[in-house]
Design an enzyme around this catalytic site. Sequence first.
Site, PDB file in Angstrom:
ATOM      1  CG  LEU A  34      -2.076 -20.006  58.986  1.00 55.56           C
ATOM      2  CD1 LEU A  34      -1.388 -19.377  57.775  1.00 55.56           C
ATOM      3  CD2 LEU A  34      -1.085 -20.893  59.746  1.00 55.56           C
ATOM      4  CG  ASP A  35      -1.135 -17.724  65.588  1.00 51.05           C
ATOM      5  OD1 ASP A  35      -0.353 -16.991  64.972  1.00 51.05           O
ATOM      6  OD2 ASP A  35      -0.758 -18.692  66.273  1.00 51.05           O
ATOM      7  NE  ARG A  36      -2.563  -8.492  64.592  1.00 47.91           N
ATOM      8  CZ  ARG A  36      -1.650  -7.767  65.224  1.00 47.91           C
ATOM      9  NH1 ARG A  36      -1.048  -8.263  66.309  1.00 47.91           N
ATOM     10  NH2 ARG A  36      -1.332  -6.546  64.813  1.00 47.91           N
TER      11      ARG A  36
END
Length: 230
Positions: free
Chosen positions: A97-99
Site C-alpha cells: 500500500l503506498d504511503r
Amino acid sequence: MLSKLGVCSRSQAEQAVREGRVTVDGRCIRDPERPTDAERERLALDGRPVAAAERVYIALNKPRGVVVSAADERGRDTVYGLLEAAGLPWLGPVGRLDRASEGLLLLSNDTGWAAGLTEPRHHVDKTYHVQVDCRPDEALLAKLRAGVVDAGERLAAVVVSVLREGEKNAWLEVVLDEGRNRHIRRLLAAHDIGVLRLIRVAIGPLALGELPKGQWRHLTADEVQALRRG
C-alpha cells in the site's frame, strides 16, 4: 532457502550469503543461487543453526502516512514501528500500500503463501473504498471498468460502483484482480479524477472489519486457508 524458512526476506538472505555469513554443512557459501536441501543439509546463519520459523500471519490496519518498508531512507514512520513491541519474528508485507493509502495489509513469514496471494496469475480480488473529488456518472464508471493503458501497462478495475455521494465528491468501491504500482490512482488520474482517500477494505474473502487503525491481529487458521484457496 533462508527466506523459504521464514527467517528473513529474500534480499536479506542474498546479502547474508554474499557477506559469507551462511554455511551449509559447515562450509561457507557465497552463491545465493546455490540449491540447498534444508532436510538433508545443515544450514547456519552467523554460526547459529537455522530451522524453519513458526509461521505467522497477521492483518494490520495501516494508517495513512506510514511506509510499507522495513526502513525508510527519509526517516518516515514504517509499518514495522507498529509491530516493534510484539516480539514477532521477521515478517514481510504481502503486497503493498503506498504511503498515502490506508487499510488492510497482510504480513507473514510464509513466503510461499504470500506468493500465492500476490502473483498476478492467481487473480486474488482486492477491494478498496475510494473517495474522489467528483461525482462520476455511469458513463465515467464504464470507462474506468474498461481501463486505460498507462506507461505501457493496462490498468482496469473488475468492479467500480458508487457507494455514496456528497455535494462535490463521492465514495467508490473499486475491485482489482491484480495490483500494479499505484494502480487505482493512475487509473483515476487518466480520467482527471483526484483521490481524496483510498482504503483497502478486503483481500479475497478477508475483510478489514472493525480492526482499529494502527492495530493488528493474528489470522485464524481458517482465514489463512481461505486466503490460500482464494
